[in-house]
Design a protein around this motif. Structure first.
Motif, PDB file in Angstrom:
ATOM      1  N   GLU A   1       7.417 -18.440 -18.608  1.00  0.00           N
ATOM      2  CA  GLU A   1       7.469 -17.191 -19.364  1.00  0.00           C
ATOM      3  C   GLU A   1       8.138 -17.437 -20.717  1.00  0.00           C
ATOM      4  OE1 GLU A   1       9.555 -12.763 -18.857  1.00  0.00           O
ATOM      5  OE2 GLU A   1      10.159 -14.453 -17.587  1.00  0.00           O
ATOM      6  N   LYS A   2       7.368 -17.326 -21.791  1.00  0.00           N
ATOM      7  CA  LYS A   2       7.944 -17.465 -23.127  1.00  0.00           C
ATOM      8  C   LYS A   2       8.819 -16.248 -23.410  1.00  0.00           C
ATOM      9  CE  LYS A   2       4.269 -20.334 -25.099  1.00  0.00           C
ATOM     10  NZ  LYS A   2       3.216 -20.458 -26.141  1.00  0.00           N
ATOM     11  N   CYS A   3      10.061 -16.503 -23.804  1.00  0.00           N
ATOM     12  CA  CYS A   3      10.986 -15.375 -23.952  1.00  0.00           C
ATOM     13  C   CYS A   3      11.692 -15.344 -25.300  1.00  0.00           C
ATOM     14  CB  CYS A   3      11.996 -15.355 -22.808  1.00  0.00           C
ATOM     15  SG  CYS A   3      12.901 -16.876 -22.544  1.00  0.00           S
ATOM     16  N   GLY A   4      11.209 -16.089 -26.271  1.00  0.00           N
ATOM     17  CA  GLY A   4      11.779 -15.961 -27.599  1.00  0.00           C
ATOM     18  C   GLY A   4      11.790 -17.265 -28.371  1.00  0.00           C
ATOM     19  N   GLU A   5      12.101 -17.133 -29.649  1.00  0.00           N
ATOM     20  CA  GLU A   5      12.196 -18.297 -30.528  1.00  0.00           C
ATOM     21  C   GLU A   5      13.459 -18.190 -31.360  1.00  0.00           C
ATOM     22  OE1 GLU A   5       9.701 -19.875 -34.314  1.00  0.00           O
ATOM     23  OE2 GLU A   5       8.555 -19.763 -32.429  1.00  0.00           O
TER      24      GLU A   5
ATOM     25  N   THR B   1      11.146 -22.779 -29.303  1.00  0.00           N
ATOM     26  CA  THR B   1      10.629 -21.835 -28.313  1.00  0.00           C
ATOM     27  C   THR B   1      11.385 -21.991 -27.001  1.00  0.00           C
ATOM     28  OG1 THR B   1       8.423 -21.888 -29.299  1.00  0.00           O
ATOM     29  CG2 THR B   1       8.573 -21.108 -27.030  1.00  0.00           C
ATOM     30  N   TYR B   2      11.781 -20.869 -26.409  1.00  0.00           N
ATOM     31  CA  TYR B   2      12.511 -20.871 -25.139  1.00  0.00           C
ATOM     32  C   TYR B   2      11.588 -20.364 -24.027  1.00  0.00           C
ATOM     33  CZ  TYR B   2      16.852 -21.877 -27.561  1.00  0.00           C
ATOM     34  OH  TYR B   2      17.840 -22.496 -28.294  1.00  0.00           O
ATOM     35  N   VAL B   3      11.493 -21.142 -22.952  1.00  0.00           N
ATOM     36  CA  VAL B   3      10.577 -20.841 -21.854  1.00  0.00           C
ATOM     37  C   VAL B   3      11.354 -20.737 -20.550  1.00  0.00           C
ATOM     38  CG1 VAL B   3       8.571 -21.630 -20.536  1.00  0.00           C
ATOM     39  CG2 VAL B   3       8.651 -21.984 -23.016  1.00  0.00           C
ATOM     40  N   ASN B   4      11.204 -19.603 -19.884  1.00  0.00           N
ATOM     41  CA  ASN B   4      11.878 -19.330 -18.612  1.00  0.00           C
ATOM     42  C   ASN B   4      10.951 -19.691 -17.453  1.00  0.00           C
ATOM     43  OD1 ASN B   4      13.206 -18.210 -16.379  1.00  0.00           O
ATOM     44  ND2 ASN B   4      12.475 -16.146 -16.844  1.00  0.00           N
ATOM     45  N   ASP B   5      11.274 -20.783 -16.771  1.00  0.00           N
ATOM     46  CA  ASP B   5      10.511 -21.220 -15.596  1.00  0.00           C
ATOM     47  C   ASP B   5      11.464 -21.302 -14.399  1.00  0.00           C
ATOM     48  OD1 ASP B   5       7.999 -22.038 -14.501  1.00  0.00           O
ATOM     49  OD2 ASP B   5       8.693 -24.100 -14.490  1.00  0.00           O
TER      50      ASP B   5
ATOM     51  N   VAL C   1      12.735 -25.418 -25.397  1.00  0.00           N
ATOM     52  CA  VAL C   1      13.798 -25.444 -24.396  1.00  0.00           C
ATOM     53  C   VAL C   1      13.217 -24.851 -23.124  1.00  0.00           C
ATOM     54  CG1 VAL C   1      16.035 -24.531 -23.692  1.00  0.00           C
ATOM     55  CG2 VAL C   1      15.707 -25.347 -26.035  1.00  0.00           C
ATOM     56  N   LEU C   2      13.109 -25.672 -22.113  1.00  0.00           N
ATOM     57  CA  LEU C   2      12.441 -25.296 -20.862  1.00  0.00           C
ATOM     58  C   LEU C   2      13.448 -25.233 -19.724  1.00  0.00           C
ATOM     59  CD1 LEU C   2       9.856 -24.923 -19.055  1.00  0.00           C
ATOM     60  CD2 LEU C   2       9.819 -27.428 -18.874  1.00  0.00           C
ATOM     61  N   LEU C   3      13.690 -24.031 -19.208  1.00  0.00           N
ATOM     62  CA  LEU C   3      14.460 -23.877 -17.971  1.00  0.00           C
ATOM     63  C   LEU C   3      13.491 -24.035 -16.811  1.00  0.00           C
ATOM     64  CD1 LEU C   3      16.973 -23.027 -16.270  1.00  0.00           C
ATOM     65  CD2 LEU C   3      16.184 -20.661 -16.522  1.00  0.00           C
ATOM     66  N   SER C   4      13.536 -25.183 -16.154  1.00  0.00           N
ATOM     67  CA  SER C   4      12.658 -25.470 -15.017  1.00  0.00           C
ATOM     68  C   SER C   4      13.474 -26.294 -14.026  1.00  0.00           C
ATOM     69  CB  SER C   4      11.403 -26.221 -15.492  1.00  0.00           C
ATOM     70  OG  SER C   4      10.408 -26.231 -14.497  1.00  0.00           O
TER      71      SER C   4
ATOM     72  N   PHE D   1      19.139 -16.300 -18.400  1.00  0.00           N
ATOM     73  CA  PHE D   1      18.564 -17.158 -19.437  1.00  0.00           C
ATOM     74  C   PHE D   1      17.934 -16.300 -20.534  1.00  0.00           C
ATOM     75  CE2 PHE D   1      14.811 -19.405 -21.133  1.00  0.00           C
ATOM     76  CZ  PHE D   1      15.359 -20.627 -21.521  1.00  0.00           C
ATOM     77  N   LYS D   2      17.133 -15.313 -20.145  1.00  0.00           N
ATOM     78  CA  LYS D   2      16.468 -14.458 -21.120  1.00  0.00           C
ATOM     79  C   LYS D   2      17.464 -13.605 -21.904  1.00  0.00           C
ATOM     80  CE  LYS D   2      13.365 -12.549 -18.346  1.00  0.00           C
ATOM     81  NZ  LYS D   2      12.175 -11.742 -18.013  1.00  0.00           N
ATOM     82  N   GLU D   3      18.498 -13.136 -21.222  1.00  0.00           N
ATOM     83  CA  GLU D   3      19.526 -12.347 -21.908  1.00  0.00           C
ATOM     84  C   GLU D   3      20.255 -13.188 -22.947  1.00  0.00           C
ATOM     85  OE1 GLU D   3      21.866 -10.932 -18.663  1.00  0.00           O
ATOM     86  OE2 GLU D   3      20.348  -9.463 -18.014  1.00  0.00           O
ATOM     87  N   TRP D   4      20.522 -14.453 -22.628  1.00  0.00           N
ATOM     88  CA  TRP D   4      21.187 -15.343 -23.584  1.00  0.00           C
ATOM     89  C   TRP D   4      20.292 -15.534 -24.808  1.00  0.00           C
ATOM     90  CZ3 TRP D   4      20.767 -19.588 -26.529  1.00  0.00           C
ATOM     91  CH2 TRP D   4      21.949 -20.222 -26.962  1.00  0.00           C
ATOM     92  N   VAL D   5      19.001 -15.758 -24.592  1.00  0.00           N
ATOM     93  CA  VAL D   5      18.069 -15.937 -25.702  1.00  0.00           C
ATOM     94  C   VAL D   5      18.010 -14.682 -26.573  1.00  0.00           C
ATOM     95  CG1 VAL D   5      15.648 -16.345 -26.334  1.00  0.00           C
ATOM     96  CG2 VAL D   5      16.700 -17.664 -24.465  1.00  0.00           C
ATOM     97  N   ALA D   6      17.910 -13.528 -25.907  1.00  0.00           N
ATOM     98  CA  ALA D   6      17.830 -12.263 -26.654  1.00  0.00           C
ATOM     99  C   ALA D   6      19.098 -12.046 -27.488  1.00  0.00           C
ATOM    100  CB  ALA D   6      17.626 -11.100 -25.682  1.00  0.00           C
ATOM    101  N   ALA D   7      20.261 -12.353 -26.910  1.00  0.00           N
ATOM    102  CA  ALA D   7      21.514 -12.169 -27.642  1.00  0.00           C
ATOM    103  C   ALA D   7      21.609 -13.127 -28.830  1.00  0.00           C
ATOM    104  CB  ALA D   7      22.701 -12.379 -26.697  1.00  0.00           C
ATOM    105  N   ALA D   8      21.119 -14.353 -28.648  1.00  0.00           N
ATOM    106  CA  ALA D   8      21.178 -15.340 -29.730  1.00  0.00           C
ATOM    107  C   ALA D   8      20.224 -15.012 -30.865  1.00  0.00           C
ATOM    108  CB  ALA D   8      20.855 -16.717 -29.167  1.00  0.00           C
ATOM    109  N   GLN D   9      19.202 -14.222 -30.584  1.00  0.00           N
ATOM    110  CA  GLN D   9      18.230 -13.832 -31.608  1.00  0.00           C
ATOM    111  C   GLN D   9      18.754 -12.708 -32.498  1.00  0.00           C
ATOM    112  OE1 GLN D   9      14.916 -13.098 -28.842  1.00  0.00           O
ATOM    113  NE2 GLN D   9      13.723 -14.583 -29.986  1.00  0.00           N
ATOM    114  N   ARG D  10      19.747 -11.982 -32.004  1.00  0.00           N
ATOM    115  CA  ARG D  10      20.250 -10.835 -32.764  1.00  0.00           C
ATOM    116  C   ARG D  10      21.103 -11.250 -33.953  1.00  0.00           C
ATOM    117  NH1 ARG D  10      20.365  -8.232 -27.489  1.00  0.00           N
ATOM    118  NH2 ARG D  10      22.485  -8.852 -27.032  1.00  0.00           N
TER     119      ARG D  10
END
Length: 446
Positions: free
Chosen positions: A311-315, A320-324, A415-418, A437-446
């Protein structure tokens, strides 16, 4: 009045307790740990007596039948005590199956079962079929039977759920593949795990269907051990003679009883070889359930996948950060790495389940620039990839791992979380791991 005792107060156990109440049994639920607030509310809504933080032998060993949640191993002391009393122990799937006349599509396998289950359900739902989604995904089968009224169920089944099935039967059984997984629950004997997966065939009749991967060595090697009186529908990307196959021009073809689906793999939104397999299996299952080819193709073109699976969840800064997070075994990670086309910073680790990482060596050496180990004890992972990957970082929390991943990733990387491991050392479950993982990515994008 027959007494039903349910062991485990999660989704499966509480659904079983509600079904037992609806069917008029004397029911009691016991959980040795704590019960989540939403499940306590469900039990109280249905006026079901329960206990948490302990197993009271006197209340449990008076049962006529015990429904055991799949997360509780057979070697648990209370389960042993129940069996010693001669009390039948069954799974929630077995219990619920006795109280519905709906037809079932049951999907199991080491990898791909959640995507295939969700895709199959979406095909049927969007085709107007009165269908429920249940099992190891969404709500429990028991709760769906207790509170719904469906003509079909699409059910994801784990090996743990199959272990407690005896009379239950799948109208359409799907075995995606078998690779080493959960060996800690099967005495580290692969054959025990294989035998568990093959319980998907149990009780099938000549008019039922069994869909399986003709490219999977463990499946093929074990087929001769089982009577195949049902209709068999193999799928393959390596040959053109299966009921579903990849044609030379890149078109997926699936055919059942004279009805044929044909769709270019390039038109699928879900990418990678593993998703080609998933689309083939779902197409065969939907055709077997009577859905027309046009309806199947419409959903195949629109389906975008499931949460926590590639699941691609941000850049961030061109990375690109991918949640697997759902990749909890080695072969699932193999498919994830195989689908990567850019340099990878790979986050892996957690509770090891008897993994053999050798299958990943070639792909890791070719595609991974940095391995970030994330777990309480990363010793096995560190040893396995020492000298095979340019840089390895040892971390022990999500924040540490994400900071290390960000430091080591450059523009154009992934960055692949797998993880290849279970999540229980640092997280509640793989969903919790993926969401953090997705929350960390979202926070880092702000």
């Amino acid at each position: 009045m027959q007494r039903i005792v349910v062991l485990g107060g999660g989704e499966s156990g509480c659904g079983s307790a509600v079904l037992a109440r609806v069917k008029g049994f004397d029911v009691f639920l016991s959980d040795r740990g704590s019960i989540a607030p939403k499940y306590r509310e469900l039990l109280e809504k249905w006026d079901i007596p329960y206990e948490e933080g302990r197993h009271t032998a006197g209340k449990i060993l008076s049962a006529d039948k015990v429904v055991k949640s799949p997360g509780i191993p057979d070697k648990a002391p209370m389960v042993k005590a129940v069996r010693e009393r001669g009390i039948p122990v069954i799974s929630e799937i077995e219990f619920a199956g006795a109280y519905t006349s709906a037809r079932t599509i049951c999907i199991t396998g080491s990898n791909g079962k959640t995507t295939t289950t969700t895709l199959t359900y979406e095909i049927l739902r969007q085709a107007g079929v009165n269908v429920g989604l249940a099992g190891n995904i969404g709500e429990s089968f028991a709760l769906a039977v207790a509170t719904g009224n469906y003509d079909w169920y699409v059910i994801e089944l784990s090996s743990f759920q199959l272990d407690g099935c005896y009379d239950f039967r799948a109208d359409i059984g799907v075995l995606m593949n078998i690779t080493p997984d959960h060996l800690d629950r099967y005495d580290y004997e692969l054959q025990n795990y294989v035998d568990s997966k093959f319980r998907i065939l149990r009780n099938q009749r000549p008019e039922d269907r069994f869909i399986y991967c003709a490219d999977d060595p463990l499946t093929l090697g074990n087929l001769p051990k089982h009577p195949l009186g049902m209709q068999t529908l193999p799928f393959s990307v390596k040959t053109c003679d299966g009921c579903a196959a990849m044609l030379a021009d890149g078109v997926i073809r699936a055919e059942v009883a004279g009805k044929r689906v044909e769709i270019p793999v390039a038109e699928l939104k879900i990418k990678g070889t593993h998703n080609t397999y998933n689309a083939m299996a779902a197409s065969l299952a939907a055709l077997s359930a009577g859905v027309g080819p046009d309806a199947i193709c419409r959903t195949l073109r629109a389906f975008e996948g499931v949460e926590h699976r590639l699941e691609k969840c941000g850049e961030i800064d061109g990375v690109t950060y991918v949640n697997d997070s759902k990749a909890t075994n080695v072969d699932s990670v193999w498919y994830a790495l195989e689908s990567m086309t850019r340099p990878v910073v790979w986050i892996a680790g957690g509770t090891d389940k008897g993994n053999d990482y050798a299958r990943l060596y070639e792909l890791a050496e070719a595609k991974v620039k940095t391995l970030v180990c994330m777990g309480v004890d990363n010793g096995k992972l560190l040893k396995a990839f020492d000298g095979r990957i340019g840089k390895i970082v040892d971390t022990h929390s999500l924040d540490e791992a994400m900071a290390a991943a960000r430091r080591n990733a450059g523009t154009g990387d992934v960055v692949l979380l797998s993880p290849a491991c279970a999540s229980f050392d640092l997280f509640k479950n793989y969903e919790d791991r993926g969401r953090q993982f997705k929350e960390w990515v979202a926070a880092a994008q702000r």
